[in-house]
Design an enzyme around this catalytic site. Structure first.
Site, short mmCIF file in Angstrom:
data_model
loop_
_atom_site.label_atom_id
_atom_site.label_comp_id
_atom_site.label_asym_id
_atom_site.label_seq_id
_atom_site.Cartn_x
_atom_site.Cartn_y
_atom_site.Cartn_z
N TYR A 35 -10.52 3.72 41.63
CA TYR A 35 -10.18 3.87 40.51
C TYR A 35 -9.09 4.84 41.52
O TYR A 35 -7.71 5.11 40.78
CB TYR A 35 -11.18 4.78 40.20
CG TYR A 35 -11.50 4.33 38.58
CD1 TYR A 35 -10.62 4.80 37.38
CD2 TYR A 35 -12.44 3.68 38.43
CE1 TYR A 35 -11.34 3.83 36.57
CE2 TYR A 35 -13.08 3.17 37.27
CZ TYR A 35 -12.29 3.18 36.37
OH TYR A 35 -12.33 2.01 35.25
N ARG A 37 -7.63 6.50 21.86
CA ARG A 37 -7.93 6.11 23.89
C ARG A 37 -6.15 5.37 24.25
O ARG A 37 -5.90 5.71 25.01
CB ARG A 37 -8.50 5.21 24.08
CG ARG A 37 -8.19 4.22 25.62
CD ARG A 37 -9.87 3.68 25.77
NE ARG A 37 -9.48 2.84 27.27
CZ ARG A 37 -10.49 2.13 27.70
NH1 ARG A 37 -11.93 2.02 26.84
NH2 ARG A 37 -10.59 1.48 28.32
C1 G6P Z 1 -15.96 1.47 34.58
C2 G6P Z 1 -15.73 2.48 34.39
C3 G6P Z 1 -16.04 3.50 32.77
C4 G6P Z 1 -14.76 2.68 31.84
C5 G6P Z 1 -15.46 1.27 32.06
C6 G6P Z 1 -13.83 1.13 30.85
O1 G6P Z 1 -16.97 1.04 33.90
O2 G6P Z 1 -16.56 3.40 35.81
O3 G6P Z 1 -16.37 4.73 33.38
O4 G6P Z 1 -15.79 3.89 30.70
O5 G6P Z 1 -15.39 0.56 32.92
O6 G6P Z 1 -14.41 -0.29 30.64
P1 G6P Z 1 -12.97 -1.19 29.34
O7 G6P Z 1 -13.78 -2.09 29.05
O8 G6P Z 1 -13.34 0.10 28.21
O9 G6P Z 1 -12.19 -0.60 29.61
#
Ligand code: G6P
Length: 421
Positions: free
Chosen positions: A246, A90
């Site tokens: 988003y 990522r």
């Molecule tokens: C949100 C999105 C998810 C994503 C997450 C990431 O909830 O809807 O699709 O995976 O955020 O969270 P993070 O803590 O991994 O950045």
């Protein structure tokens, strides 16, 4: 009821199991199987969950396995939450974007595309195991990019899959809070794709309160992984809809890139730090409660989203949930076999999308462009097609132009050691 969790070693799993354990009796949950390719993470998370459920007196038999076939055999639901390559991949996705002056977010832009390329083949393998060992199971897909992965599974497997995201539930909760109402009193009409949708109407006890909700405009209740940037008020007023969080990547692109650069750290790096903190807690034998640090992750309310879906199917409720499903003409402007994120009526036979009102031009172009990108991305991932990959990048509204797309694609393939034909 038996449930398998694919990616059970995720730091998120205690949040999911906490929710499932609390409703175990009501839904007749007998067994949870946690599957992961990393036995160490899996054991740590499973042991912590065991302590957690013992402490709360809601213990359910939960097994761990690193064998996919064993994990899914005979289950009723499979919850998929995998991250191929982990957070280090990522991080590379985010840096790839920044190197080329583009958005390289986990699900959006070139980052989301790189993730889709490595994730779709893995998810198709999981689907094949479900087809064989649990053909009647419902696959609840959280794996990102959730809508795109769901579209690949619907087009290239026979699995009964529904895509799910925590954002619609979170949005619902936050808008209700902003209106000073209970969630049950508030109804949202939304349309779009995963991480690309708009709330068009907000009703409070049946009354249209959209104008009031627009003043909120998506300011509050942002997931922990998104910055503090607000949309210009005049823009929201003119749009007359609330863009989901988003959409900042599309509507505030320059500011979002600036913000990422300014931070000097990718979201993946932040998440790795939070994960180190979480795993330290999970390993601490004196801790048996869901840690507060979990709120630093973006996935708020994701166990609630999963449970609402499981219960709607299990009890044949016929209630409305916002899910990622095959369009089937609900959004007349998009292909019938495309996956859309819209309110659906959900019962024993699955989720049926409710017909949407005509989509206005202000959002239609973006929706169509991203859907075209998603179609190309699915083809690129499934056929390992370089041409489709190149076109996907150029068609994506946040992707490179034709002059730069080949360089971006080469960089992506080299970085992730991927090959296309
Ligand atoms: C949100 C999105 C998810 C994503 C997450 C990431 O909830 O809807 O699709 O995976 O955020 O969270 P993070 O803590 O991994 O950045």
């Amino acid at each position: 009821m038996k449930i398998a969790v694919i990616g059970g070693g995720s730091s998120y799993t205690p949040e999911l199991l906490d929710g499932l354990f609390a409703r175990a009796k009501a839904i007749g949950l007998e067994e949870v199987r946690l599957y992961d390719i990393d036995p160490e993470r899996l054991a740590t998370v499973a042991d912590f969950c065991l302590r957690m459920c013992k402490a709360s007196g809601t213990c359910i038999d939960h097994q761990t396995t690193t064998d996919l076939s064993t994990a899914v055999a005979g289950v009723d639901f499979v919850i998929a939450q995998i991250r191929v390559g982990g957070n280090s991949a990522r991080k590379e996705d985010e840096l790839l974007g920044l190197r080329h002056g583009l958005i390289g977010q986990e699900t959006t832009g070139v980052g989301g595309f790189a993730k889709a390329l490595r994730t779709i083949p893995a998810m198709l393998e999981i689907a094949a195991a479900i087809e064989k060992r649990a053909p009647d199971a419902t696959l609840i897909n959280f794996t990102n990019p959730s809508g795109l992965v769901t579209e690949a599974l619907l087009k290239h497997s026979r699995v009964r899959v529904i895509g799910l995201c925590n954002i619609p539930v979170t949005f619902h909760i936050e808008i209700a809070k902003a209106l000073g109402a209970a969630r049950e009193e508030v109804e949202l009409e939304s349309v779009g794709l995963n991480h690309l949708s708009w709330v068009r109407t907000v009703r409070l006890r049946g009354e249209d309160v959209t104008a009031k909700a627009l003043a909120w405009g998506g300011k509050a209740g942002r997931p922990a992984n998104l910055g503090e940037l607000d949309y210009p008020e005049g823009f929201i007023r003119a749009l007359g809809m609330i863009p989901m969080h988003y959409l900042r990547y599309y509507y505030l692109t320059d500011r979002m890139i600036e913000e990422m650069k300014k931070k000097g750290k990718t979201r993946a790096e932040e998440v790795m730090e939070v994960e180190a903190e979480l795993f330290k807690i999970y390993r601490d034998l004196t801790v048996n409660e869901k840690p507060a640090a979990l709120s630093k992750r973006g996935g708020a309310h994701y166990s609630l989203a999963a449970l609402e879906l499981i219960e709607a199917i299990h009890f044949d409720r016929g209630n409305v949930l916002t899910l990622d499903v095959r369009n089937h003409g609900a959004v007349a402007e998009l292909p019938a076999d495309a996956v859309v994120e819209v309110p659906c009526r959900v019962g024993r036979d699955g989720a049926v999308p409710l017909p949407a009102r005509p989509v206005p031009p202000a959002i239609l172009g973006l929706m169509r462009a991203v859907k075209a990108y998603e179609e190309l991305a699915v083809t690129a991932a499934v056929e390992r097609s370089r041409d489709a990959a190149l076109l996907a990048l150029v068609v994506h509204p946040l992707g490179p132009d034709a002059d730069h797309a080949e360089a971006v694609l080469e960089d992506l393939l080299r970085t992730h050691r991927l090959e296309l034909k």
